[in-house]
Scaffold this active site. Structure first.
Site, PDB file in Angstrom:
ATOM      1  N   ASP A  44      -1.845  -2.036  10.334  1.00 28.93           N
ATOM      2  CA  ASP A  44      -3.056  -1.439   9.752  1.00 28.93           C
ATOM      3  C   ASP A  44      -4.087  -1.169  10.851  1.00 28.93           C
ATOM      4  O   ASP A  44      -5.063  -1.909  11.012  1.00 28.93           O
ATOM      5  CB  ASP A  44      -3.611  -2.356   8.657  1.00 28.93           C
ATOM      6  CG  ASP A  44      -2.652  -2.466   7.470  1.00 28.93           C
ATOM      7  OD1 ASP A  44      -1.955  -1.466   7.177  1.00 28.93           O
ATOM      8  OD2 ASP A  44      -2.578  -3.534   6.857  1.00 28.93           O
ATOM      9  N   LYS A  64       5.355  -1.900   9.165  1.00 32.67           N
ATOM     10  CA  LYS A  64       4.892  -1.170   7.979  1.00 32.67           C
ATOM     11  C   LYS A  64       3.760  -0.220   8.368  1.00 32.67           C
ATOM     12  O   LYS A  64       2.812  -0.608   9.041  1.00 32.67           O
ATOM     13  CB  LYS A  64       4.394  -2.161   6.928  1.00 32.67           C
ATOM     14  CG  LYS A  64       3.880  -1.513   5.662  1.00 32.67           C
ATOM     15  CD  LYS A  64       3.566  -2.551   4.604  1.00 32.67           C
ATOM     16  CE  LYS A  64       2.145  -3.020   4.648  1.00 32.67           C
ATOM     17  NZ  LYS A  64       1.159  -2.017   4.204  1.00 32.67           N
ATOM     18  N   ASP A  86       4.450   2.496   3.419  1.00 34.30           N
ATOM     19  CA  ASP A  86       3.802   1.883   2.249  1.00 34.30           C
ATOM     20  C   ASP A  86       2.646   2.755   1.782  1.00 34.30           C
ATOM     21  O   ASP A  86       1.483   2.476   2.039  1.00 34.30           O
ATOM     22  CB  ASP A  86       3.324   0.483   2.674  1.00 34.30           C
ATOM     23  CG  ASP A  86       2.514  -0.245   1.618  1.00 34.30           C
ATOM     24  OD1 ASP A  86       2.741   0.011   0.421  1.00 34.30           O
ATOM     25  OD2 ASP A  86       1.669  -1.074   1.992  1.00 34.30           O
ATOM     26  N   LYS A 137       2.537   3.704  -1.531  1.00 34.24           N
ATOM     27  CA  LYS A 137       2.358   3.346  -2.953  1.00 34.24           C
ATOM     28  C   LYS A 137       2.094   4.588  -3.806  1.00 34.24           C
ATOM     29  O   LYS A 137       1.045   4.720  -4.445  1.00 34.24           O
ATOM     30  CB  LYS A 137       1.184   2.373  -3.119  1.00 34.24           C
ATOM     31  CG  LYS A 137       1.321   1.082  -2.334  1.00 34.24           C
ATOM     32  CD  LYS A 137       0.148   0.156  -2.622  1.00 34.24           C
ATOM     33  CE  LYS A 137       0.243  -1.173  -1.928  1.00 34.24           C
ATOM     34  NZ  LYS A 137       0.040  -1.132  -0.479  1.00 34.24           N
ATOM     35  N   PHE A 138       3.088   5.487  -3.839  1.00 41.57           N
ATOM     36  CA  PHE A 138       2.894   6.732  -4.591  1.00 41.57           C
ATOM     37  C   PHE A 138       2.716   6.450  -6.079  1.00 41.57           C
ATOM     38  O   PHE A 138       3.420   5.629  -6.674  1.00 41.57           O
ATOM     39  CB  PHE A 138       4.100   7.661  -4.388  1.00 41.57           C
ATOM     40  CG  PHE A 138       4.307   8.075  -2.959  1.00 41.57           C
ATOM     41  CD1 PHE A 138       3.286   8.656  -2.213  1.00 41.57           C
ATOM     42  CD2 PHE A 138       5.537   7.879  -2.336  1.00 41.57           C
ATOM     43  CE1 PHE A 138       3.483   9.035  -0.890  1.00 41.57           C
ATOM     44  CE2 PHE A 138       5.743   8.258  -1.017  1.00 41.57           C
ATOM     45  CZ  PHE A 138       4.716   8.836  -0.294  1.00 41.57           C
ATOM     46  N   ASP A 180       1.770   9.165  -9.179  1.00 41.47           N
ATOM     47  CA  ASP A 180       1.359  10.515  -9.543  1.00 41.47           C
ATOM     48  C   ASP A 180       2.349  11.018 -10.585  1.00 41.47           C
ATOM     49  O   ASP A 180       3.197  10.247 -11.061  1.00 41.47           O
ATOM     50  CB  ASP A 180       1.357  11.391  -8.270  1.00 41.47           C
ATOM     51  CG  ASP A 180       0.310  12.504  -8.325  1.00 41.47           C
ATOM     52  OD1 ASP A 180       0.263  13.208  -9.344  1.00 41.47           O
ATOM     53  OD2 ASP A 180      -0.439  12.679  -7.346  1.00 41.47           O
ATOM     54  N   ILE A 181       2.301  12.310 -10.913  1.00 40.36           N
ATOM     55  CA  ILE A 181       3.278  12.826 -11.870  1.00 40.36           C
ATOM     56  C   ILE A 181       4.664  12.798 -11.212  1.00 40.36           C
ATOM     57  O   ILE A 181       4.777  12.839  -9.975  1.00 40.36           O
ATOM     58  CB  ILE A 181       2.916  14.252 -12.351  1.00 40.36           C
ATOM     59  CG1 ILE A 181       2.802  15.228 -11.169  1.00 40.36           C
ATOM     60  CG2 ILE A 181       1.626  14.245 -13.155  1.00 40.36           C
ATOM     61  CD1 ILE A 181       2.699  16.685 -11.587  1.00 40.36           C
ATOM     62  N   ASN A 184       7.168  14.812 -10.614  1.00 36.67           N
ATOM     63  CA  ASN A 184       7.574  15.841  -9.650  1.00 36.67           C
ATOM     64  C   ASN A 184       6.917  15.615  -8.289  1.00 36.67           C
ATOM     65  O   ASN A 184       7.565  15.709  -7.241  1.00 36.67           O
ATOM     66  CB  ASN A 184       7.217  17.220 -10.216  1.00 36.67           C
ATOM     67  CG  ASN A 184       7.657  18.339  -9.313  1.00 36.67           C
ATOM     68  OD1 ASN A 184       8.841  18.448  -8.994  1.00 36.67           O
ATOM     69  ND2 ASN A 184       6.704  19.151  -8.851  1.00 36.67           N
ATOM     70  N   THR A 185       5.636  15.298  -8.313  1.00 41.47           N
ATOM     71  CA  THR A 185       4.904  15.085  -7.062  1.00 41.47           C
ATOM     72  C   THR A 185       5.437  13.856  -6.330  1.00 41.47           C
ATOM     73  O   THR A 185       5.637  13.883  -5.106  1.00 41.47           O
ATOM     74  CB  THR A 185       3.396  14.915  -7.369  1.00 41.47           C
ATOM     75  OG1 THR A 185       2.959  16.098  -8.034  1.00 41.47           O
ATOM     76  CG2 THR A 185       2.573  14.694  -6.125  1.00 41.47           C
ATOM     77  N   ARG A 230       0.032 -15.952   4.185  1.00 41.99           N
ATOM     78  CA  ARG A 230      -0.898 -16.537   5.151  1.00 41.99           C
ATOM     79  C   ARG A 230      -0.325 -17.833   5.712  1.00 41.99           C
ATOM     80  O   ARG A 230       0.234 -18.637   4.957  1.00 41.99           O
ATOM     81  CB  ARG A 230      -2.234 -16.878   4.470  1.00 41.99           C
ATOM     82  CG  ARG A 230      -3.033 -15.660   4.002  1.00 41.99           C
ATOM     83  CD  ARG A 230      -3.638 -14.909   5.197  1.00 41.99           C
ATOM     84  NE  ARG A 230      -4.447 -13.774   4.794  1.00 41.99           N
ATOM     85  CZ  ARG A 230      -3.995 -12.527   4.608  1.00 41.99           C
ATOM     86  NH1 ARG A 230      -2.707 -12.257   4.753  1.00 41.99           N
ATOM     87  NH2 ARG A 230      -4.819 -11.556   4.276  1.00 41.99           N
ATOM     88  N   ARG A 251      -3.121  -8.977   8.870  1.00 41.24           N
ATOM     89  CA  ARG A 251      -4.222  -9.526   9.668  1.00 41.24           C
ATOM     90  C   ARG A 251      -3.931 -10.857  10.341  1.00 41.24           C
ATOM     91  O   ARG A 251      -4.499 -11.135  11.394  1.00 41.24           O
ATOM     92  CB  ARG A 251      -5.478  -9.607   8.796  1.00 41.24           C
ATOM     93  CG  ARG A 251      -6.056  -8.225   8.527  1.00 41.24           C
ATOM     94  CD  ARG A 251      -7.012  -8.220   7.372  1.00 41.24           C
ATOM     95  NE  ARG A 251      -6.323  -8.406   6.100  1.00 41.24           N
ATOM     96  CZ  ARG A 251      -6.915  -8.346   4.922  1.00 41.24           C
ATOM     97  NH1 ARG A 251      -8.213  -8.135   4.851  1.00 41.24           N
ATOM     98  NH2 ARG A 251      -6.226  -8.503   3.809  1.00 41.24           N
TER      99      ARG A 251
HETATM  100  O1  C5P Z   1      -3.656  -8.235   6.315  1.00 39.71           O
HETATM  101  P1  C5P Z   1      -2.753  -8.617   5.182  1.00 39.71           P
HETATM  102  O2  C5P Z   1      -1.657  -9.580   5.588  1.00 39.71           O
HETATM  103  O3  C5P Z   1      -3.494  -9.054   3.957  1.00 39.71           O
HETATM  104  O4  C5P Z   1      -2.021  -7.225   4.862  1.00 39.71           O
HETATM  105  C1  C5P Z   1      -1.267  -7.031   3.745  1.00 39.71           C
HETATM  106  C2  C5P Z   1      -0.662  -5.648   3.803  1.00 39.71           C
HETATM  107  O5  C5P Z   1       0.179  -5.507   2.679  1.00 39.71           O
HETATM  108  C3  C5P Z   1      -1.662  -4.503   3.751  1.00 39.71           C
HETATM  109  O6  C5P Z   1      -1.142  -3.474   4.592  1.00 39.71           O
HETATM  110  C4  C5P Z   1      -1.663  -4.072   2.305  1.00 39.71           C
HETATM  111  O7  C5P Z   1      -1.869  -2.691   2.156  1.00 39.71           O
HETATM  112  C5  C5P Z   1      -0.261  -4.441   1.870  1.00 39.71           C
HETATM  113  N1  C5P Z   1      -0.087  -4.787   0.460  1.00 39.71           N
HETATM  114  C6  C5P Z   1      -0.781  -5.770  -0.202  1.00 39.71           C
HETATM  115  N2  C5P Z   1      -0.575  -6.036  -1.528  1.00 39.71           N
HETATM  116  C7  C5P Z   1       0.312  -5.365  -2.208  1.00 39.71           C
HETATM  117  C8  C5P Z   1       1.038  -4.376  -1.549  1.00 39.71           C
HETATM  118  C9  C5P Z   1       0.825  -4.137  -0.208  1.00 39.71           C
HETATM  119  O8  C5P Z   1      -1.574  -6.462   0.404  1.00 39.71           O
HETATM  120  N3  C5P Z   1       0.542  -5.673  -3.466  1.00 39.71           N
END
Ligand code: C5P
Length: 233
Positions: free
Chosen positions: A12, A34, A61, A63-64, A66-67, A69-70, A181, A211
């Site tokens: 990120d 990711k 990632d 996370k689409f 939408d409709i 087709n899209t 974590r 993070r």
């Molecule tokens: O920094 P952290 O470990 O919290 O990052 C989690 C990552 O996982 C982020 O990129 C976030 O977009 C993604 N994510 C999430 N929860 C979800 C799906 C994806 O935190 N349910």
């Protein structure tokens, strides 16, 4: 069984230099990476292409939701980028998920297709606010069953739900768990968190960690600490 590359590092970042500074120190045989909305929106598909070229399995990632087709066309574009996994929101429903799955039939590069159940940043009160009463678990289980029925490869969920999900889904159905974590790490905006070894023990296949690694003073040391915490005692 624990995948030998269970760790997925969430890149990120805002720019490709920061990404490459970290990934140039990473061995693609030890972890996956990711690319999410932040990096993709800043840098674009070339971020994915550069990582694929360097030998990384990339989870796109976006996370689409939408409709049908899209979403099908977006998933198809993700496959063209050579990604290892991509995802949609299960709450987009089975027509949307079926269309996404069908878009990958017969492809040379067929990424794993997973669906987000309930974001790990959402607790019961957040769900109530958007009209869902009750515990996150019931909703996660219902969305996971819908995802499995639509023929997708797995779901994104909290490791807190992994052991319950393992009772109701096929053993081959992948559980991808963010909200991981190490003890002592800052929670940030995550609410349903679990430590890496406990997540795997509960039945998670892949651990998404951002993070705890990217904000560490020594990200490589943080990765080594995580990987060694996953080794059998
Ligand atoms: O920094 P952290 O470990 O919290 O990052 C989690 C990552 O996982 C982020 O990129 C976030 O977009 C993604 N994510 C999430 N929860 C979800 C799906 C994806 O935190 N349910």
């Amino acid at each position: 069984m624990v995948d030998h590359k269970a760790l997925i590092v969430a890149l990120d970042f805002d720019d490709i230099d920061s990404v490459l500074r970290l990934t140039d120190q990473l061995d693609p045989s030890l972890c996956r990476v990711k690319v999410g909305k932040q990096l993709f929106t800043r840098v674009g598909p070339s971020a994915v292409e550069q990582l694929v070229k360097r030998g990384f399995d990339v989870f796109l990632d976006l996370k689409f939701h939408d409709i049908p087709n899209t979403v099908a066309n977006a998933v198809s574009a993700a496959a063209d980028l050579g990604v290892w996994m991509t995802n949609v929101h299960a709450s987009g429903g089975s027509s949307m998920m079926n269309a996404a799955r069908e878009a990958l039939v017969g492809r040379q590069n067929k990424p794993l297709l997973t669906a987000v159940t309930v974001l790990t940043s959402m607790a019961e009160a957040d769900l109530a606010e958007v009209g869902f009463q009750g515990a996150a678990l019931a909703r996660v289980v219902a969305l996971a069953k819908l995802t499995e029925k639509a023929g997708l490869d797995g779901v994104v969920c909290s490791a807190q739900e992994a052991s319950e999900l393992r009772k109701v889904v096929d053993p081959a159905f992948a559980l991808v768990t963010p909200g991981i974590r190490l003890k002592g790490d800052a929670m940030g905006d995550q609410k349903r968190v679990v430590d890496p070894a406990a997540a795997i023990a509960a039945g998670a296949n892949y651990l998404v960690m951002g993070r705890s690694i990217t904000a560490a003073t020594d990200p490589i040391a943080a990765i080594k600490r995580i990987l060694s915490s996953l080794e059998p005692e």
